[in-house]
Scaffold this active site. Structure first.
Site, short mmCIF file in Angstrom:
data_model
loop_
_atom_site.label_atom_id
_atom_site.label_comp_id
_atom_site.label_asym_id
_atom_site.label_seq_id
_atom_site.Cartn_x
_atom_site.Cartn_y
_atom_site.Cartn_z
N HIS A 53 -10.08 -6.07 -2.55
CA HIS A 53 -11.17 -5.97 -1.56
C HIS A 53 -12.33 -5.29 -2.28
CE1 HIS A 53 -8.78 -7.35 1.78
NE2 HIS A 53 -7.81 -6.51 1.44
N ASP A 110 -11.89 -10.40 -1.30
CA ASP A 110 -13.15 -10.61 -0.60
C ASP A 110 -14.20 -9.69 -1.22
OD1 ASP A 110 -12.30 -8.20 0.64
OD2 ASP A 110 -11.95 -9.14 2.59
N ASN A 169 2.38 -4.82 -3.27
CA ASN A 169 0.98 -5.21 -3.07
C ASN A 169 0.14 -3.97 -2.80
OD1 ASN A 169 -0.93 -7.41 -2.63
ND2 ASN A 169 -0.91 -6.87 -0.45
N GLU A 221 -5.78 -10.67 -1.78
CA GLU A 221 -6.63 -10.48 -0.59
C GLU A 221 -8.10 -10.41 -0.97
OE1 GLU A 221 -5.27 -7.27 1.91
OE2 GLU A 221 -3.17 -7.74 1.56
N GLU A 250 0.81 -1.23 0.00
CA GLU A 250 0.00 0.00 0.00
C GLU A 250 0.84 1.27 0.00
OE1 GLU A 250 -2.75 -0.47 3.27
OE2 GLU A 250 -3.72 -2.18 2.34
C1 XIL Z 1 -6.00 -6.83 8.13
C2 XIL Z 1 -6.18 -8.05 9.01
O1 XIL Z 1 -6.96 -9.00 8.32
C3 XIL Z 1 -6.85 -7.64 10.29
O2 XIL Z 1 -6.93 -8.75 11.17
C4 XIL Z 1 -6.06 -6.53 10.97
O3 XIL Z 1 -6.74 -6.08 12.11
C5 XIL Z 1 -5.87 -5.37 10.00
O4 XIL Z 1 -5.28 -5.84 8.82
N1 XIL Z 1 -4.91 -4.91 3.51
C6 XIL Z 1 -3.85 -5.66 3.92
C7 XIL Z 1 -3.99 -6.58 5.08
O5 XIL Z 1 -2.80 -5.64 3.27
O6 XIL Z 1 -2.80 -6.70 5.80
C8 XIL Z 1 -5.11 -6.16 6.00
O7 XIL Z 1 -5.29 -7.18 6.98
C9 XIL Z 1 -6.37 -5.91 5.20
C10 XIL Z 1 -6.16 -4.79 4.20
#
Ligand code: XIL
Length: 971
Positions: free
Chosen positions: A532, A563, A497, A561, A454
């Protein structure tokens, strides 16, 4: 000494996991066979016989006589097994004529190497008039000999009868419910953490007549604790609930429920229920769940306050084991159904029990969700902690999974010390040490690292996030992290990422960065797309465009990641999630996996951010709410989303919805302005064909627009439109009441069909067909107005420039039946939009602390005119109060819009004037540009909003949803 203690504790723990015979039988002593059934006298001169003179059940009971001491009585070599909890019950009565006495059942036991102990199991006051029940539980956990269960009496010479003694093994203590209600007047196994005083009291009770009073606390963490070591199993989940109330003279306070756990001697504190407001005089329930995910040598649950040492009461504590549903074993393993590695994020508890089984069955990749982040691995400089990360890597290795390491440098979940007193050299040295230590440790085990996470911010001129990393080192932290990771493990694949890479502006910012760094020789192997997403946004085609774009850089790509939230905004929250929504989510997942399969040559892996809905991070981010973003539900059962990946033919048919605003359209195959007012509803790509769809309600029927992407011309290409069972076919050559034109990517169909709600539009390309099936409903015309090309002076005075623009009114009431309204005009110049609102509102108030409940004007701008449910990151809600206070809303953090607004407000007779300038940096403004646009006037009476009106959006949801805003056209 410490080591010895630990060894003893470990030994005690081992003892707690007995190999229990399944359904061990109860031991029953009813004395019906005429024998004493193993009961014998205890004490000189005591005699134990079976008598037919009295019985609780049947005809015989055990009579004890000849006692001369309180501990004299009847005794049994007890069949208790170490680590097994027994429910012990018996009936007792005194021989006729004996005075009332307390009869107790007690266990005498000699622990190995220790002194004989006497443990009271149950006791009650007994008379000669009736049988009284004695009941309690018994458990011992240390190797012991000489176990005797005996009955004694407070009357040293009393004669008593016993009958129907039952010793019922309760099985595994980790499965036993625990409840404490303090009705027996004791603290029931609760003990103070420090010097707090605990006492059962009748001063307050949640249920019954007693509770536990907690006074004399020495700190916020001092209070009642309950030892649950051995009562919770590793990998097991428990519901915990307790009622609390503030003590006397305590006006307010917050109480929470926590767990202290020690693993290998190191304590950790976990919150089960964060400190919660407890209003004076009220019982408040603290309830939550806890999963024990580690081996422990100390485990205690306790109540604490956020601050203060005020007294409180607690009552009706309950802890219950939550039995998991077994995972389905009759469904296909997902990993066998996709042409790439299928990964899941996991955290430590997810590797255990049914969660571990589900992962092993369906996934061949894992990403530790938190355990490898900086705060977990190097909480203090040079002090590395790897127990949890090691456990997850062990799980992955054991199951032959590809492991992604996440993440080496990030602005979040990074301890403050990292940036403290750090000049550039210091920070890079800290980074180097961290990266080298982690990557070296897992060399050969972790195949892929998210080296930086990020780092892009598309709203910055250079596209880079203003994190401490960037502020202190510029791009050098990225260069260093990749260099060191590569040195430490030359075989690991190194990734950059990020999220939102499927949106064009972020996509391009990341693209430019990767291109630049690669050109410098920075060893970047790949780009991770977090993905996401939500149930509506963005379309799968955005994802495909992103993958195709990065393919031109020659980098590897992974979905890291994934979802799909069921929410489109950051505010809403459902109590239950409708099955229609889960079905729709299945179709979303199918479209995405269609893209991933098509792009498999460019995609090494797809990782979902969690295996099942119960463990998703979206249950607490961006707010705490019920979400269901993953492939398996909260009970680990397959959702439609699972079938979308495993076998999409199992999905139920998709039912979609489309509004057909009122309009007349010329059927000429041209895309006239009317169609540009709204985006096309996507029909996702299958094979080489995809399409976009719109509808309008005219006097003579429904107009349908289909923008077909189909690069290969064939006589068989066709669009069929079915309304209410009647089908109309349009080919590239045309059709009845239809116009067709070729376009750059395919062809456009405009058709007029009979009105009807149930509509199917199917586009055919050879053997491939894609469809839109659903309900089309008539809606009011899309509002359209114009901004003239001028710049006003922003001073609250309506200067002549405004006269160049047409005026519209906020005539759509969303609250109240009368109230403030505005006449609105718009101008634009350069990349700025200007809005004038002349508000009629004679009584003005800013009393409320909520900006939206003050007399104010809100201007809504959607630069892409995306008409999305939910805001995308350049959509803004710009509010100006009558006194000139500015507030800006957008996505969760409004990062992309928060600095866009300047405005002047001036009170005039009968109302006020707002002149606002809104920067629109994300799309080029030129004549013909269309912006999503609306204006709302809030009318306050005192401290509450009592009326509101908009120009276009009648839903009252313009602050959450851009889809019913109107359109502003630049002239
Ligand atoms: C999230 C975890 O899933 C949570 O448990 C934690 O509280 C916060 O981070 N992007 C990312 C991940 O790269 O590391 C994040 O994970 C979600 C967003």
């Amino acid at each position: 000494m410490r080591t010895l203690l630990r060894a003893l504790l470990a030994a005690a723990l081992l003892c707690l996991a007995p190999a229990l015979p399944a359904h061990a039988a109860d031991h029953v002593y009813d004395f019906e066979d005429g024998t004493t059934q193993g009961w014998a006298p205890r004490g000189d001169g005591v005699s134990v016989t079976v008598t037919a003179g009295a019985a609780h059940g049947g005809t015989g009971s055990l009579l004890t006589t000849g006692r001369t001491a309180t501990w004299h009585g009847a005794t049994l070599a007890a069949p208790f097994v170490k680590g097994v909890t027994y429910r012990v019950s018996a009936y007792a009565r005194l021989d006729t004529g004996q005075p009332d006495a307390t009869i107790a059942l007690t266990v005498q036991r000699t622990p190995a190497g220790g002194e004989t102990t006497y443990e009271r199991v149950a006791a009650a006051t007994v008379t000669d008039g009736a049988w009284v029940r004695l009941a309690g539980t018994y458990l011992f956990t240390a190797d012991s000999t000489d176990l005797q269960l005996y009955a004694e009496s407070s009357d040293a010479t009393g004669r008593y009868l016993l009958d129907d003694v039952v010793l019922a093994p309760q099985g595994d203590p980790t499965r036993e419910p625990v409840t404490t209600g303090f009705e027996d007047g004791t603290a029931q196994d609760w003990s103070p953490r420090a010097s707090a005083v605990l006492a059962a009291t009748t001063d307050a009770a949640h249920e019954g007549t007693r509770s536990l009073a907690v006074t004399g606390r020495s700190a916020s963490w001092d209070g009642p604790a309950f030892n649950v070591l051995g009562r919770m199993g590793k990998g097991d989940k428990y519901d915990l609930s307790v009622w609390v109330r503030l003590g006397p003279d305590t006006p307010s306070g917050r109480l929470g429920l926590s767990i202290e756990r020690r693993s290998a001697g190191t304590p950790s504190y976990e919150r089960v229920v964060p400190p919660t407001d407890v209003p004076a005089g009220e019982w408040v329930r603290l309830a939550g769940t806890y999963t024990l995910s580690r081996d422990v040598d100390f485990l205690s649950l306790y109540l604490e306050s956020d601050t203060g040492t005020f007294p409180f009461y607690l009552d009706d504590f309950a802890m219950t084991y939550v039995a998991p549903k077994p995972i389905q074993t009759d469904i296909p393993a997902l990993k066998d159904r996709v042409p790439f590695t299928l990964g899941s994020a996991l955290t430590l508890p997810d590797s255990l029990g049914v969660h571990g089984e589900l992962l092993a069955r369906h996934f061949n990749g894992i990403t530790p969700g938190n355990e490898m982040k900086w705060d977990a691995t190097e909480p203090r400089e040079g002090e590395f902690a790897f127990a949890d990360a090691d456990a997850l890597v062990g799980f992955g290795v054991e199951h032959g999974m590809t492991i992604r390491g996440h993440t080496l440098a990030w602005h979040s979940q990074t301890p403050a010390w990292v940036f403290e007193n750090a000049d550039k050299a210091t920070l890079l040295a800290r980074l180097e040490n961290h990266v080298r230590t982690l990557v070296t440790r897992y060399k050969g085990k972790i195949a892929v690292w998210d080296v930086v996470n990020e780092v892009v911010d598309e709203n910055q001129p250079d596209g880079l996030r203003r994190s401490p990393w960037y502020e202190i080192t510029g791009l050098d932290f990225i260069r260093t992290a990749f260099r060191v990771a590569h040195e430490a493990d030359p075989d690991a694949k190194l990734f950059i990422n990020d999220y939102n890479t499927e949106y064009p502006r972020k996509r391009e910012a990341l693209y430019a960065l990767v291109k630049k760094l690669k050109a410098e020789g920075v060893p970047i192997d790949g780009v991770g797309h977090q993905l996401h997403l939500n149930i509506e946004q963005p379309p799968a085609s955005n994802v495909e465009d992103t993958i195709e774009r990065f393919a031109t850089l020659g980098v590897r790509q992974q979905v890291t990641e994934l979802d799909v939230s069921v929410y489109t905004d950051f505010v809403s929250s459902y109590d239950t999630i409708a099955s229609e929504l889960l079905a729709e989510q299945g179709h979303r997942y199918k479209e995405l996996f269609d893209v991933f399969r098509r792009q498999a040559a460019r995609l090494d892996s797809v990782t979902v951010w969690g295996e099942s809905d119960d463990v998703s991070w979206l249950n607490t981010w961006p707010i705490t709410r019920l979400d269901a973003p993953l492939l398996f539900d909260r009970d680990l059962q397959a959702k439609p989303a699972y079938w979308a990946v495993a076998d999409p033919s199992k999905l139920s048919p998709r039912v979609r919805r489309l509004e057909a605003p009122a309009a007349e359209v010329v059927l000429d195959g041209k895309r006239d302005l009317q169609w540009d007012l709204l985006p096309d509803a996507p029909i996702a790509r299958v094979g080489a064909v995809s399409a976009g769809l719109q509808a309008r309600t005219g006097a003579a029927g429904t107009y349908v627009l289909a923008e077909v992407t189909d690069p290969t011309v064939s006589a068989a290409d066709r669009v069929t439109i079915t309304v209410g069972g009647v089908t109309r076919t349009v080919t590239r050559a045309g059709g009845p009441r239809a116009a067709v034109r070729p376009t750059a990517a395919g062809y456009r169909v405009e058709a007029l069909v009979p009105k009807g709600t149930d509509v199917d539009v199917t586009v055919r390309d050879g053997g491939t067909a894609i469809s839109w099936t659903g309900k089309v409903t008539a809606a009011p015309a899309v509002k359209l107005t114009t901004a003239a090309h001028r710049a006003p002076v922003l001073d609250g005075v309506v200067d002549a420039a405004w006269r160049a623009a047409p005026q519209v009114r906020t005539g759509t009431r969303i609250q109240g039946t009368s109230g403030a309204s505005a006449a609105v005009r718009s101008l634009w110049n350069g990349s700025t939009l200007y809005v004038l609102a002349e508000v009629t509102d004679p009584v003005l108030s800013e009393e409320s602390a909520d900006a939206w409940q003050q007399d104010s004007v809100e201007i809504f701008v959607d630069p892409g005119n995306g008409k999305t449910k939910g805001y995308t990151d350049d959509d803004g809600q710009y509010r100006v109060s009558f006194s000139g206070r500015l507030t800006v809303g957008g996505t969760f953090d409004a990062a992309g819009v928060k600095d866009n607004l300047t405005a002047v407000a001036k009170v005039v007779p009968g109302g006020y004037v707002v002149e606002a300038a809104i920067k629109v940096p994300t799309v080029p403004l030129r004549p013909g540009t269309l912006l999503g646009f609306d204006v709302q006037v809030n009318d306050a009476t005192g401290a509450t909003r009592t009326a509101a009106a908009t120009w276009s959006d009648a839903t009252g949801r313009s602050y959450l949803d851009t889809s019913h805003w109107g359109v502003l056209r630049l002239s």
